[in-house]
Design a protein around this motif. Structure first.
Motif, PDB file in Angstrom:
ATOM      1  N   THR A 313       0.814  -1.217   0.000  1.00  0.00           N
ATOM      2  CA  THR A 313       0.000   0.000   0.000  1.00  0.00           C
ATOM      3  C   THR A 313       0.847   1.267   0.000  1.00  0.00           C
ATOM      4  OG1 THR A 313      -0.184   0.040   2.424  1.00  0.00           O
ATOM      5  CG2 THR A 313      -1.861  -1.197   1.204  1.00  0.00           C
ATOM      6  N   HIS A 314       2.110   1.154   0.360  1.00  0.00           N
ATOM      7  CA  HIS A 314       3.008   2.318   0.322  1.00  0.00           C
ATOM      8  C   HIS A 314       3.041   2.912  -1.078  1.00  0.00           C
ATOM      9  CE1 HIS A 314       6.506   4.844   1.073  1.00  0.00           C
ATOM     10  NE2 HIS A 314       7.147   4.250   0.078  1.00  0.00           N
ATOM     11  N   PHE A 315       3.214   2.070  -2.095  1.00  0.00           N
ATOM     12  CA  PHE A 315       3.300   2.596  -3.454  1.00  0.00           C
ATOM     13  C   PHE A 315       1.924   2.836  -4.068  1.00  0.00           C
ATOM     14  CE2 PHE A 315       7.803   1.680  -3.329  1.00  0.00           C
ATOM     15  CZ  PHE A 315       8.292   2.782  -4.023  1.00  0.00           C
ATOM     16  N   GLU A 316       0.902   2.250  -3.519  1.00  0.00           N
ATOM     17  CA  GLU A 316      -0.453   2.640  -3.917  1.00  0.00           C
ATOM     18  C   GLU A 316      -0.689   4.106  -3.557  1.00  0.00           C
ATOM     19  OE1 GLU A 316      -5.127   1.577  -2.846  1.00  0.00           O
ATOM     20  OE2 GLU A 316      -3.490   0.424  -1.923  1.00  0.00           O
ATOM     21  N   ARG A 317      -0.296   4.501  -2.350  1.00  0.00           N
ATOM     22  CA  ARG A 317      -0.464   5.885  -1.919  1.00  0.00           C
ATOM     23  C   ARG A 317       0.424   6.831  -2.741  1.00  0.00           C
ATOM     24  NH1 ARG A 317      -0.464   3.055   3.048  1.00  0.00           N
ATOM     25  NH2 ARG A 317       1.756   3.531   3.390  1.00  0.00           N
ATOM     26  N   ILE A 318       1.632   6.377  -3.069  1.00  0.00           N
ATOM     27  CA  ILE A 318       2.516   7.217  -3.888  1.00  0.00           C
ATOM     28  C   ILE A 318       1.931   7.401  -5.286  1.00  0.00           C
ATOM     29  CG2 ILE A 318       4.767   7.260  -5.044  1.00  0.00           C
ATOM     30  CD1 ILE A 318       5.981   6.119  -2.503  1.00  0.00           C
ATOM     31  N   LEU A 319       1.382   6.355  -5.857  1.00  0.00           N
ATOM     32  CA  LEU A 319       0.775   6.476  -7.178  1.00  0.00           C
ATOM     33  C   LEU A 319      -0.395   7.448  -7.146  1.00  0.00           C
ATOM     34  CD1 LEU A 319       0.438   5.704 -10.131  1.00  0.00           C
ATOM     35  CD2 LEU A 319      -0.841   3.675  -9.410  1.00  0.00           C
ATOM     36  N   LEU A 320      -1.237   7.350  -6.131  1.00  0.00           N
ATOM     37  CA  LEU A 320      -2.353   8.287  -6.002  1.00  0.00           C
ATOM     38  C   LEU A 320      -1.852   9.724  -5.900  1.00  0.00           C
ATOM     39  CD1 LEU A 320      -4.618   6.251  -3.576  1.00  0.00           C
ATOM     40  CD2 LEU A 320      -5.223   6.940  -5.924  1.00  0.00           C
ATOM     41  N   SER A 321      -0.776   9.927  -5.169  1.00  0.00           N
ATOM     42  CA  SER A 321      -0.203  11.260  -5.040  1.00  0.00           C
ATOM     43  C   SER A 321       0.336  11.763  -6.369  1.00  0.00           C
ATOM     44  CB  SER A 321       0.928  11.246  -3.988  1.00  0.00           C
ATOM     45  OG  SER A 321       1.586  12.488  -3.953  1.00  0.00           O
ATOM     46  N   ARG A 322       1.027  10.907  -7.120  1.00  0.00           N
ATOM     47  CA  ARG A 322       1.614  11.342  -8.389  1.00  0.00           C
ATOM     48  C   ARG A 322       0.522  11.612  -9.440  1.00  0.00           C
ATOM     49  NH1 ARG A 322       4.274  11.321  -4.790  1.00  0.00           N
ATOM     50  NH2 ARG A 322       6.338  10.439  -4.459  1.00  0.00           N
ATOM     51  N   ARG A 323      -0.569  10.906  -9.339  1.00  0.00           N
ATOM     52  CA  ARG A 323      -1.672  11.143 -10.287  1.00  0.00           C
ATOM     53  C   ARG A 323      -2.348  12.487 -10.052  1.00  0.00           C
ATOM     54  NH1 ARG A 323      -4.306   6.582 -12.821  1.00  0.00           N
ATOM     55  NH2 ARG A 323      -6.347   7.459 -12.257  1.00  0.00           N
ATOM     56  N   SER A 324      -2.125  13.049  -8.875  1.00  0.00           N
ATOM     57  CA  SER A 324      -2.731  14.340  -8.548  1.00  0.00           C
ATOM     58  C   SER A 324      -1.871  15.528  -8.970  1.00  0.00           C
ATOM     59  CB  SER A 324      -3.028  14.431  -7.060  1.00  0.00           C
ATOM     60  OG  SER A 324      -1.825  14.495  -6.309  1.00  0.00           O
ATOM     61  N   LEU A 325      -0.647  15.249  -9.454  1.00  0.00           N
ATOM     62  CA  LEU A 325       0.265  16.333  -9.838  1.00  0.00           C
ATOM     63  C   LEU A 325      -0.236  17.071 -11.087  1.00  0.00           C
ATOM     64  CD1 LEU A 325       3.733  14.624  -9.257  1.00  0.00           C
ATOM     65  CD2 LEU A 325       2.567  16.277  -7.791  1.00  0.00           C
TER      66      LEU A 325
END
Length: 325
Positions: A313-325
């Motif tokens: 889930t660590h990289f799930e959260r990172i992916l969600l963050s990067r998609r918001s850029l």
């Protein structure tokens, strides 16, 4: 790193003394962490002095794939990039067989990892990553990144049954986005070459110069090249940024760390316009790659001594963050 194939000192003592010029094996210790290969610290005694190496038994990579990684490390080391250098036996070979599996011995780098890096650590990593990319421009061998798009396409269907609806939607949507990106004309224009593809904080060492003061840190080197491949250099940079430049919430990018990494990298190798334009999607691609990998390791694990799967889930959260850029 982990231990899937246990090794005792008696298993290798004769082999080390007869086949190499590194002295007599005196101690071998399994290395904790990671999930791909069996890794050991190997100590030897030569002319009364202790020497330190790392012995790796490869659990997934084939003997046909391994020359790329080992020759790349030797190429970079010969160009003064601080990486482990493969040790030759008396025949000049750097790839061996141990317990029926491919194996290699490499030099051990000095220092320790900085798991809570400061901006100056990010700058040192950015500078050396750019130098590494340039040093690899004339590396003759090529081999695709084995954990790139083709692997995502094969692996995602295997992990989808273990996910909830929102995770499935995120994973399949991002895969479709990356498939379109990878097949675009713009993607083809992005510079590429030998890339580490896994330059996380625990794959970099800093020589502390015997001080507890981090201001004395010097870069000890990059290691664990066994995910390396011929890939877009900016993807390699994105993988690095996603781990080294995290904010305190462990998912967003910290501006100070990111600026230090990027400025130091570009002082050596400025990004092209095409690379700059691709940056948001490359950050997402880097997050997707490690989310898929961690899902696979978490839900479809292999037996191993000292194996600790990472939280996917660590990289799930990172992916969600990067998609918001």
């Amino acid at each position: 790193m982990a231990v899937f194939t246990p090794i005792e000192l008696d298993d290798i003592s004769h082999w080390i003394s007869e086949d190499f010029n590194i002295g007599q094996a005196s101690e071998i210790r399994g290395i904790h962490g990671g999930i791909e290969n069996s890794n050991f610290f190997l100590d030897t005694i030569q002319a009364g002095k202790k020497q330190e190496y790392v012995l790796t038994i490869f659990e997934r990579l084939s003997a046909q794939q391994l020359p790329y990684y080992l020759e790349l490390m030797r190429h970079l080391a010969n160009k003064d990039i601080p990486v482990p250098k493969p040790i030759e036996n008396h025949k000049g070979e750097i790839l061996f067989s141990l317990k029926g599996k491919p194996a290699a011995i490499v030099s051990k780098l000095p220092g320790l990892s900085r798991l809570q890096p400061e901006a100056k650590h990010c700058a040192m990593v950015g500078e050396m990553l750019a130098k590494m990319h340039l040093a690899g421009k004339d590396f003759a061998k090529t081999q695709e990144n084995l954990r790139s798009l083709g692997w995502w396409q094969k692996t995602i269907p295997l992990v989808l049954p273990h996910l909830n609806t929102s995770q499935k939607d995120l994973l399949t949507h991002e895969l479709a986005t990356q498939e379109a990106f990878f097949s675009s004309a713009a993607y083809d224009t992005i510079p590429q070459g030998a890339s580490h593809c896994d330059l996380f904080r625990d794959n970099v060492l800093f020589d502390t110069q015997g001080s507890t003061d981090t201001s004395q840190d010097q870069l000890g080197g990059f290691f664990d090249f066994y995910f390396a491949g011929t890939d877009k250099w900016v993807f390699d940079l994105a993988v690095t940024a996603n781990d080294w430049c995290l904010a305190d919430n462990k998912q967003d990018l910290d501006p100070e760390r990111l600026n230090a990494l990027m400025n130091a990298y570009q002082a050596v190798r400025p990004l092209t316009k095409e690379e700059q334009a691709s940056w948001p999607l490359m950050l997402r691609a880097a997050a997707l790659r490690f989310w898929v990998s961690r899902l696979w390791d978490f839900y479809l694990p292999r037996d191993a001594q000292m194996l600790t799967p990472h939280d996917p889930t660590h990289f799930e959260r990172i992916l969600l963050s990067r998609r918001s850029l």
